[in-house]
Structures are given as structure tokens and as C-alpha cells.
Design a protein around this motif. Structure first.
Motif, PDB file in Angstrom:
ATOM      1  N   GLN A  70       0.862  -1.181   0.000  1.00  0.00           N
ATOM      2  CA  GLN A  70       0.000   0.000   0.000  1.00  0.00           C
ATOM      3  C   GLN A  70       0.903   1.237   0.000  1.00  0.00           C
ATOM      4  O   GLN A  70       1.907   1.279   0.720  1.00  0.00           O
ATOM      5  CB  GLN A  70      -0.909  -0.023   1.213  1.00  0.00           C
ATOM      6  N   GLN A  71       0.540   2.247  -0.784  1.00  0.00           N
ATOM      7  CA  GLN A  71       1.388   3.426  -0.925  1.00  0.00           C
ATOM      8  C   GLN A  71       1.254   4.363   0.281  1.00  0.00           C
ATOM      9  O   GLN A  71       0.302   4.270   1.057  1.00  0.00           O
ATOM     10  CB  GLN A  71       0.992   4.193  -2.192  1.00  0.00           C
ATOM     11  N   HIS A  72       2.208   5.278   0.380  1.00  0.00           N
ATOM     12  CA  HIS A  72       2.136   6.498   1.213  1.00  0.00           C
ATOM     13  C   HIS A  72       2.299   6.316   2.723  1.00  0.00           C
ATOM     14  O   HIS A  72       2.564   7.295   3.408  1.00  0.00           O
ATOM     15  CB  HIS A  72       0.807   7.252   1.015  1.00  0.00           C
ATOM     16  N   TRP A  90      -2.422   5.389   4.150  1.00  0.00           N
ATOM     17  CA  TRP A  90      -2.859   6.248   3.048  1.00  0.00           C
ATOM     18  C   TRP A  90      -4.283   6.745   3.239  1.00  0.00           C
ATOM     19  O   TRP A  90      -4.647   7.808   2.756  1.00  0.00           O
ATOM     20  CB  TRP A  90      -2.756   5.467   1.723  1.00  0.00           C
ATOM     21  N   ASP A 242       1.629  -0.607  -4.610  1.00  0.00           N
ATOM     22  CA  ASP A 242       0.742  -1.668  -5.112  1.00  0.00           C
ATOM     23  C   ASP A 242       0.147  -1.367  -6.488  1.00  0.00           C
ATOM     24  O   ASP A 242      -0.068  -2.281  -7.286  1.00  0.00           O
ATOM     25  CB  ASP A 242      -0.342  -2.034  -4.083  1.00  0.00           C
ATOM     26  N   ASN A 243      -0.096  -0.098  -6.787  1.00  0.00           N
ATOM     27  CA  ASN A 243      -0.689   0.197  -8.093  1.00  0.00           C
ATOM     28  C   ASN A 243       0.326  -0.004  -9.223  1.00  0.00           C
ATOM     29  O   ASN A 243      -0.006  -0.546 -10.283  1.00  0.00           O
ATOM     30  CB  ASN A 243      -1.264   1.615  -8.099  1.00  0.00           C
ATOM     31  N   THR A 263      -9.517  -1.679  -1.396  1.00  0.00           N
ATOM     32  CA  THR A 263      -9.936  -0.729  -0.368  1.00  0.00           C
ATOM     33  C   THR A 263     -10.002   0.649  -1.015  1.00  0.00           C
ATOM     34  O   THR A 263     -10.975   1.384  -0.861  1.00  0.00           O
ATOM     35  CB  THR A 263      -8.931  -0.721   0.800  1.00  0.00           C
ATOM     36  N   THR A 266      -8.717   2.950  -7.719  1.00  0.00           N
ATOM     37  CA  THR A 266      -7.684   3.668  -8.473  1.00  0.00           C
ATOM     38  C   THR A 266      -7.930   3.529  -9.967  1.00  0.00           C
ATOM     39  O   THR A 266      -8.444   2.510 -10.437  1.00  0.00           O
ATOM     40  CB  THR A 266      -6.258   3.189  -8.120  1.00  0.00           C
ATOM     41  N   PHE A 285       2.515   9.912 -10.463  1.00  0.00           N
ATOM     42  CA  PHE A 285       3.463   8.930  -9.927  1.00  0.00           C
ATOM     43  C   PHE A 285       4.409   8.414 -11.010  1.00  0.00           C
ATOM     44  O   PHE A 285       4.185   8.601 -12.206  1.00  0.00           O
ATOM     45  CB  PHE A 285       2.713   7.741  -9.326  1.00  0.00           C
TER      46      PHE A 285
END
Ligand code: ADP
Ligand code: 5SP
Length: 489
Positions: A70-72, A90, A242-243, A263, A266, A285
Motif C-alpha cells: 500500500q502506498q504512502h 494512506w 501496489d498500483n 480498499t 484507483t 506517480f
């Protein structure tokens, strides 16, 4: 036949896949849940990783491992490498005021947003690490003072797999670094001045690796009990957000837009040039191959289905049947899905709403349909923002847990206005991480070609009236009672 492993440490769970590095054939997989909540002790991710590795039959036979996450999320470490406080995720919106403050300090309004978009490709909202660090400096100065290094969830897990060999060994990649708010995808450099502006000083940050650079080697005794047998000396890939991993996992091509309903919701595509959207809707990104990943993210996606199913006291499959039994547009019933506040549009305090209730629309089927349409309309707005920034969209590739819903798959082309391709149910983030690990293990200028077989295509005539009704409804919502704006900043 070298084997590789990919890890997806996402919001709700950790997933591990083991694949053949050359062909991509799936050999084994496992998963373990993460705790609920928007702040999580990273040790819970570590335990879940051990559980998922164990469920996947261990990794003793793999040549390389990559972690996507998971980002951020803000992971703060002290001088000894211990975690200073639970990580803010995030989807934790407490730093919304800090985000507004950072934009204000950069000139405010359009000028402030333009400054950030030019500097780091994205306008900070509460999700970004930089805003969480400002929040920490303001609200928990005793914790802020102990921060010797700051990193992201995937950086931390990769470092732990290497045996946590000192802060200097922390590594990140372009994809995840681009979600911090203090690393520029356009220049490939940290903006330590912006990190200092947020926290008041510059802690250690991970070195940012290229797409197939090893981040070290796995330490076989990195897990204590239980289980989780690890390989001796296997390479660690750089990992990624993850993206970016999902883009690698589905093998996105020009004209493909990926929509992930996990969750988060995107909407993103792979691009040759960096994005810098001064409206803040599109985050500019970097991707995991050396290119770029313009992306729109909503806070409310698969959990809107969970919430609707809970309200109606049905399972997710029955929710889909109910939704498909109601007419398109749910006779005018509209769900505005801001259950967790919202990030795009930037409404961190918003709550969800149901509009258009009549005796006719007060049925479980109408509510189920409106919930599915509402979450898809929010993503359709994201798709518009992405194409406004120059992305070409010929088809949508739909992934994430929400893509398992028959209603989401069938209603998506009506709302998104284009054909929707759905790969077979799978773990495409973990697969992307595995493909990166294969690239690290095999070398070469590009990741190995793995094909995704058995995709289904869904087509339907677009129904603009659904989006028009949603556009009128989405402006009407109440702010939440459980967090006042004064709590932020
Ligand atoms: N059959 C299904 N129908 C609808 N939603 C589903 C189904 N199976 C799983 N999901 C949804 O998938 C979500 C988890 O998706 P996932 O992509 O794994 O999330 P994350 O990566 O954010 O942890 C859950 O919130 C759940 O609602
Ligand atoms: O914040 C973002 C993207 O900017 C989210 O997409 C997170 O990366 C969490 O992803 P999921 O757990 O929903 O996959």
C-alpha cells in the motif's frame, strides 16, 4: 526453472504468490489478514507476511522476492531501527489540515497547487507521507524528535526481509517514492527541502533503486516463529507501490486504463512522460519500469460494497444479484459513496449520502444498484480526470477484490463508457511483484513476458444519465460529526 515470489502487503491483507520466473506459471499462493484501522503497527504486516508465506508453503525454493505495498504509509524509525509509532496509512485523513497548510505555504490556491505539482508531480492531500510528517511535527513533537529515518510500508518489509541491517540499508523504488510528496518523478531526485519544510529537519530516507536493481538478499532467519521458511541468499527486488505492481501484473499496454477496486479505487495508466496536474485530481506517480503512472485514487471502493451488503444483511454475491435485478439508474436513487471522507475530490470530512428516495426506490435492489453505480461514477470521474491529463483510454482493465462482483463487472461499461476487460480472479499486485522479482533474477532490459489468459470482456452501451444524476447528487453531503476541521493541521 527458477521460481520467484511476489508479495502484496495491501490495506486489508498480505498475499504471496510463487511463480515460475520464465513462464509466469502459478505454483503456490497464500494470504493472511491485516488489522482494521487507519493506523497500524508495522509488526502486524510482518506477522501477516510470515503467515502468508507459511500458507504459500514457504519460500525456501525461490531465487528472488519482491514486495509491493500500500502506498504512502508513514513508517518512522528511530536510531536503533525501532518503529517510533504506529504507521499512519494512506486512508488516514487526520493530516488533511496539514495538507492544506503545505499548499497555503507554497502560495495558496492555484499557485500553491501548481508549485507542488511542478515540484513532485502531485498536489498533497491527506494520503501523502509529507502531510503525515507535518501532522506528526505539530501533534506529536516527542515522536517527531525521535525520527531518524522515514520509509514506506514496502521499504520497511523489504528491509526486514534483508534482516534489518541498519538504517543506511533502507531501499525504495521510483514507484513508491513518488507517493511521498518529497521525491520528484520528473527529475528522479528527492526534494529534501520539502521534507524539511514538513518535519522541520531531514531524517534519513531510503536510496531509490532502478526498476530491476536488487535491494540486497533475503536473510533466511529473518522470520522468527511461526513458519515462513525463507530462502538462503535469494535476491530482493526493489519492490514498489501496489498500483505500480498491478500495472506490471496485468501487462498494461498503450490505450489500457487500469481500474482497481480494492480498499481504494484507483484509475491509472502507464505513460512515457511525467504528469503534473495542478488541479490535484491526478497524482503524477512513477511506475515500476522506468516510466510514469498518472493515477486517480478514491478512498471509497470495495468497502462501499461491504457496507451496502451489511446494511441489507446479505452476502456480496447476493448484493450483486440484487443490484442486477434493479433497473439501470436505480429509478433515480443515487448513493454518494463518501463513507471514509474522500480524497478525489478532496473532501476529507465528507460523509456518504443517499438521494432520490421514493416509495418506488426504497427497496434492497435499488439500494444495491445505487451503491454499485455510485462507486463506479466516482471512478468514472477519475477516468475523465486522467484523460484530461492526456491519457488515451480505449479499454479498462478491471482488477481488485471488487472485480469479483458480477454486478460491478456488468455495470462498469455502462458507467465508464467503454469496454471493460476482466482478467480471471487473481492477485495482480502480488503477480506484478513476482514479475519484478523475475526481472531481477533473470536480468535483461525488460521484465519477462508473462501472459494473462482467460480474460472476459464486458461491453454495454454507455448510459450518461446515470453519471448526470450522480454529478448533481455528489455536491450534496454532510461533513462528519466525529472529526471537526479543528482536529487537523
Ligand atoms: N465476491 C465479491 N464481490 C464483491 N466484492 C468482493 C468480493 N470478494 C472480495 N471482495 C472485496 O474485495 C475487497 C478487498 O479487495 P483487495 O483488492 O484485496 O483489497 P486491498 O488490496 O485494498 O487489501 C473487500 O473489501 C471485499 O469487499
Ligand atoms: O493511496 C493509494 C494510491 O495513491 C492506494 O491505492 C493505496 O496504495 C492502497 O491501495 P489498496 O490497499 O486499496 O490496494
Amino acid at each position: 526453472m527458477p521460481l520467484v515470489a511476489g508479495v502484496d502487503s495491501s490495506t486489508q491483507s498480505c498475499k504471496v504468490v510463487v511463480r515460475d520466473a520464465e513462464t509466469g506459471a502459478l505454483l503456490r499462493q497464500g494470504r493472511a489478514p491485516h488489522p482494521d484501522g487507519t493506523e497500524v503497527d508495522p509488526s502486524a504486516w510482518w506477522s501477516a507476511l510470515a503467515g502468508a508465506v507459511d500458507a504459500a508453503g514457504g519460500l525456501a525454493d525461490v531465487a528472488a522476492v519482491s514486495v509491493a505495498g500500500q502506498q504512502h504509509g508513514m513508517v518512522c524509525l528511530d536510531e536503533s531501527g525501532a518503529v517510533v509509532r504506529p504507521a499512519l496509512l494512506w486512508n488516514d485523513t487526520r493530516s488533511a489540515g496539514a495538507a492544506a497548510e503545505l499548499v497555503e505555504e507554497a502560495g495558496g490556491g492555484a499557485a500553491g497547487r501548481r508549485f507542488w505539482a511542478d515540484a513532485v508531480g502531485s498536489v498533497p492531500v491527506a494520503s501523502f507521507t509529507v502531510t503525515k510528517l507535518r501532522w506528526l511535527a505539530r501533534h506529536e513533537p516527542e515522536h517527531a524528535a525521535r525520527v531518524a529515518a522515514v520509509c514506506l510500508p514496502h521499504d520497511w518489509l523489504t528491509w526486514r526481509l534483508a534482516g534489518a541491517p541498519g538504517l543506511a540499508a533502507l531501499r525504495s523504488d521510483r514507484g513508491d517514492a513518488s507517493g511521498t510528496g518529497y521525491w520528484s518523478p520528473a527529475t528522479g531526485d528527492y526534494r529534501l527541502d520539502l521534507l524539511e519544510r514538513a518535519l522541520g529537519r531531514v531524517p534519513h530516507v531510503p536510496a531509490v533503486l532502478g526498476p530491476a536493481d536488487p535491494a540486497g538478499a533475503v536473510r533466511p532467519d529473518a522470520f522468527r516463529a511461526p513458519g515462513g521458511r525463507l530462502p538462503d541468499g535469494a535476491l530482493l527486488g526493489p519492490g514498489t507501490g501496489d498500483n505500480a505492481a498491478a500495472a506490471l501484473g496485468v501487462g498494461a499496454r498503450a490505450g489500457d486504463v487500469i481500474v482497481s477496486i480494492g480498499t481504494s479505487g484507483t484509475v491509472f495508466s502507464v505513460a512515457d512522460a511525467p504528469a503534473a496536474d495542478p488541479t490535484g485530481a491526478v497524482a503524477g506517480f512513477a511506475d515500476a519500469t522506468g516510466r510514469f503512472l498518472p493515477l486517480v485514487c478514491t478512498l471509497n471502493a470495495a468497502r462501499v460494497l461491504d457496507a451496502a451488503a451489511a446494511m441489507l444483511r446479505v452476502g456480496l454475491d447476493e448484493l450483486a444479484e440484487l443490484a442486477l435485478s434493479a433497473p439501470t439508474g436505480a429509478d433515480g436513487l443515487v448513493v454518494v459513496p463518501y463513507l471514509e471522507g474522500e480524497r478525489t475530490p478532496d473532501r476529507p470530512l465528507a460523509t456518504g449520502a443517499v438521494h432520490g428516495l421514493t416509495l418506488r426506490t426504497s427497496t434492497p435492489a435499488h439500494l444495491a444498484r445505487a451503491a454499485v453505480e455510485g462507486l463506479l461514477c466516482a471512478l468514472a470521474d477519475g477516468l475523465d480526470a486522467l484523460t484530461a491529463q492526456g491519457a488515451t483510454a480505449r479499454r479498462v482493465i478491471l482488477v481488485g477484490g471488487g472485480a469479483r462482483s458480477a454486478a460491478v463487472r456488468r455495470i462498469a461499461p455502462e458507467v465508464l463508457g467503454m469496454p471493460v476487460v476482466v482478467p480471471p480472479p487473481g492477485e495482480y499486485v502480488a503477480d506484478g511483484a513476482a514479475r519484478q522479482a523475475a526481472w531481477v533474477a533473470l536480468g535483461g532490459a525488460a521484465p519477462p513476458t508473462w501472459s494473462v489468459r482467460g480474460t472476459e470482456e464486458y461491453a454495454a452501451a454507455p448510459v450518461p444519465a446515470v453519471r448526470e444524476r450522480y454529478a448533481a447528487a455528489r455536491e450534496h453531503f454532510l461533513d462528519r460529526l466525529d472529526r471537526a476541521p479543528a482536529d487537523d493541521g
